[in-house]
Design a protein around this motif. Structure first.
Motif, PDB file in Angstrom:
ATOM      1  N   THR A  62       0.850  -1.182   0.000  1.00  0.00           N
ATOM      2  CA  THR A  62       0.000   0.000   0.000  1.00  0.00           C
ATOM      3  C   THR A  62       0.891   1.239   0.000  1.00  0.00           C
ATOM      4  OG1 THR A  62      -1.710  -1.218   1.170  1.00  0.00           O
ATOM      5  CG2 THR A  62      -1.890   1.173   1.173  1.00  0.00           C
ATOM      6  N   HIS A  63       0.635   2.123  -0.951  1.00  0.00           N
ATOM      7  CA  HIS A  63       1.472   3.296  -1.221  1.00  0.00           C
ATOM      8  C   HIS A  63       0.752   4.568  -0.807  1.00  0.00           C
ATOM      9  CE1 HIS A  63       4.038   6.056  -3.454  1.00  0.00           C
ATOM     10  NE2 HIS A  63       2.994   6.485  -4.127  1.00  0.00           N
ATOM     11  N   HIS A  64       1.469   5.474  -0.153  1.00  0.00           N
ATOM     12  CA  HIS A  64       0.959   6.808   0.149  1.00  0.00           C
ATOM     13  C   HIS A  64       1.218   7.700  -1.062  1.00  0.00           C
ATOM     14  CE1 HIS A  64       1.297   5.287   4.286  1.00  0.00           C
ATOM     15  NE2 HIS A  64       0.331   6.157   4.559  1.00  0.00           N
ATOM     16  N   ILE A  65       0.183   8.235  -1.672  1.00  0.00           N
ATOM     17  CA  ILE A  65       0.331   9.109  -2.836  1.00  0.00           C
ATOM     18  C   ILE A  65       1.124  10.352  -2.429  1.00  0.00           C
ATOM     19  CG2 ILE A  65      -0.908  10.487  -4.551  1.00  0.00           C
ATOM     20  CD1 ILE A  65      -3.254   8.392  -4.144  1.00  0.00           C
ATOM     21  N   VAL A  66       0.712  11.001  -1.363  1.00  0.00           N
ATOM     22  CA  VAL A  66       1.486  12.087  -0.750  1.00  0.00           C
ATOM     23  C   VAL A  66       2.131  11.477   0.486  1.00  0.00           C
ATOM     24  CG1 VAL A  66       1.425  14.354   0.343  1.00  0.00           C
ATOM     25  CG2 VAL A  66      -0.106  13.858  -1.590  1.00  0.00           C
ATOM     26  N   PRO A  67       3.458  11.370   0.521  1.00  0.00           N
ATOM     27  CA  PRO A  67       4.131  10.732   1.658  1.00  0.00           C
ATOM     28  C   PRO A  67       3.768  11.394   2.988  1.00  0.00           C
ATOM     29  CG  PRO A  67       5.680  11.149  -0.124  1.00  0.00           C
ATOM     30  CD  PRO A  67       4.404  11.853  -0.485  1.00  0.00           C
ATOM     31  N   LEU A  68       3.761  10.592   4.038  1.00  0.00           N
ATOM     32  CA  LEU A  68       3.459  11.105   5.376  1.00  0.00           C
ATOM     33  C   LEU A  68       4.396  12.243   5.756  1.00  0.00           C
ATOM     34  CD1 LEU A  68       2.808   7.737   7.250  1.00  0.00           C
ATOM     35  CD2 LEU A  68       1.100   9.398   6.479  1.00  0.00           C
ATOM     36  N   VAL A  69       5.682  12.126   5.393  1.00  0.00           N
ATOM     37  CA  VAL A  69       6.662  13.163   5.747  1.00  0.00           C
ATOM     38  C   VAL A  69       6.414  14.481   5.007  1.00  0.00           C
ATOM     39  CG1 VAL A  69       8.461  11.511   6.397  1.00  0.00           C
ATOM     40  CG2 VAL A  69       8.371  12.375   4.060  1.00  0.00           C
ATOM     41  N   LYS A  70       5.588  14.428   3.944  1.00  0.00           N
ATOM     42  CA  LYS A  70       5.252  15.647   3.196  1.00  0.00           C
ATOM     43  C   LYS A  70       3.817  16.090   3.473  1.00  0.00           C
ATOM     44  CE  LYS A  70       8.565  14.963  -0.514  1.00  0.00           C
ATOM     45  NZ  LYS A  70       8.760  14.826  -1.964  1.00  0.00           N
ATOM     46  N   GLY A  71       3.271  15.620   4.589  1.00  0.00           N
ATOM     47  CA  GLY A  71       1.929  16.043   4.978  1.00  0.00           C
ATOM     48  C   GLY A  71       0.807  15.127   4.542  1.00  0.00           C
ATOM     49  N   GLY A  72       1.129  13.986   3.940  1.00  0.00           N
ATOM     50  CA  GLY A  72       0.104  13.035   3.529  1.00  0.00           C
ATOM     51  C   GLY A  72      -0.541  12.365   4.734  1.00  0.00           C
ATOM     52  N   THR A  73      -1.659  11.715   4.486  1.00  0.00           N
ATOM     53  CA  THR A  73      -2.400  11.060   5.562  1.00  0.00           C
ATOM     54  C   THR A  73      -2.576   9.579   5.253  1.00  0.00           C
ATOM     55  OG1 THR A  73      -4.570  11.366   4.554  1.00  0.00           O
ATOM     56  CG2 THR A  73      -3.728  13.192   5.896  1.00  0.00           C
ATOM     57  N   ASP A  74      -3.163   8.876   6.215  1.00  0.00           N
ATOM     58  CA  ASP A  74      -3.507   7.467   6.027  1.00  0.00           C
ATOM     59  C   ASP A  74      -4.957   7.313   5.577  1.00  0.00           C
ATOM     60  OD1 ASP A  74      -1.048   6.247   6.659  1.00  0.00           O
ATOM     61  OD2 ASP A  74      -1.441   6.432   8.807  1.00  0.00           O
ATOM     62  N   GLU A  75      -5.535   8.375   5.043  1.00  0.00           N
ATOM     63  CA  GLU A  75      -6.914   8.332   4.563  1.00  0.00           C
ATOM     64  C   GLU A  75      -6.980   7.601   3.222  1.00  0.00           C
ATOM     65  OE1 GLU A  75      -9.526   9.376   6.414  1.00  0.00           O
ATOM     66  OE2 GLU A  75      -8.003   9.791   7.939  1.00  0.00           O
ATOM     67  N   ILE A  76      -8.137   7.053   2.926  1.00  0.00           N
ATOM     68  CA  ILE A  76      -8.348   6.265   1.707  1.00  0.00           C
ATOM     69  C   ILE A  76      -7.942   7.016   0.449  1.00  0.00           C
ATOM     70  CG2 ILE A  76     -10.151   5.281   0.233  1.00  0.00           C
ATOM     71  CD1 ILE A  76     -11.547   4.357   2.813  1.00  0.00           C
ATOM     72  N   ASP A  77      -8.245   8.308   0.372  1.00  0.00           N
ATOM     73  CA  ASP A  77      -7.944   9.059  -0.853  1.00  0.00           C
ATOM     74  C   ASP A  77      -6.454   9.329  -1.042  1.00  0.00           C
ATOM     75  OD1 ASP A  77      -7.814  10.891   1.213  1.00  0.00           O
ATOM     76  OD2 ASP A  77      -8.914  12.457   0.161  1.00  0.00           O
ATOM     77  N   ASN A  78      -5.627   8.989  -0.065  1.00  0.00           N
ATOM     78  CA  ASN A  78      -4.178   9.163  -0.201  1.00  0.00           C
ATOM     79  C   ASN A  78      -3.448   7.821  -0.288  1.00  0.00           C
ATOM     80  OD1 ASN A  78      -1.809  10.852  -0.325  1.00  0.00           O
ATOM     81  ND2 ASN A  78      -1.333  10.140   1.736  1.00  0.00           N
ATOM     82  N   LEU A  79      -4.174   6.738  -0.423  1.00  0.00           N
ATOM     83  CA  LEU A  79      -3.560   5.411  -0.470  1.00  0.00           C
ATOM     84  C   LEU A  79      -3.891   4.698  -1.763  1.00  0.00           C
ATOM     85  CD1 LEU A  79      -4.364   4.284   3.177  1.00  0.00           C
ATOM     86  CD2 LEU A  79      -2.158   5.083   2.306  1.00  0.00           C
ATOM     87  N   GLN A  80      -2.936   3.907  -2.223  1.00  0.00           N
ATOM     88  CA  GLN A  80      -3.114   3.066  -3.410  1.00  0.00           C
ATOM     89  C   GLN A  80      -2.498   1.709  -3.127  1.00  0.00           C
ATOM     90  OE1 GLN A  80      -0.680   5.261  -6.221  1.00  0.00           O
ATOM     91  NE2 GLN A  80      -2.507   5.926  -7.310  1.00  0.00           N
TER      92      GLN A  80
END
Length: 108
Positions: A75-93
């Motif tokens: 499972t990939h974070h579209i916007v990385p956590l370190v760049k402000g991404g979240t663990d929400e469905i719309d940020n995961l692939q």
């Protein structure tokens, strides 16, 4: 060193580039028959991970193959956590492991 994987099972061929080498995959008829039903039982229906796969139409957004073709998944974070991404469905692939490595290799 690159990763080279050669699976000679049946007749559906796919190639991915990893570290400059071709990674050839051949899907078996077993995967062709079962991938639409077996894969959907990996995650509990209604769970976050099930919804991610459902949002992707059960396809890897990198290679376009069915998520459940026998390859390992990550499972990939579209916007990385370190760049402000979240663990929400719309940020995961969900990506095939080899596709996930390709995404991160290309980010460098």
């Amino acid at each position: 060193m690159g990763v080279i994987c050669l699976h000679l099972l049946w007749s559906v061929h796919r190639a991915c580039q990893v570290d400059g080498f071709a990674n050839y995959k051949v899907l078996s008829s077993h995967h062709e028959v079962n991938r639409s039903s077996v894969g959907k039982t990996i995650w509990e229906p209604g769970s976050k991970y099930y919804k991610i796969a459902q949002n992707q139409n059960w396809l890897c957004p990198i290679c376009g193959e069915n998520l459940h073709n026998g390859e390992a998944l990550e499972t990939h974070h579209i916007v990385p956590l370190v760049k402000g991404g979240t663990d929400e469905i719309d940020n995961l692939q969900h990506l095939h492991k080899i596709c996930h490595k390709t995404v991160h290799r290309n980010e460098k």
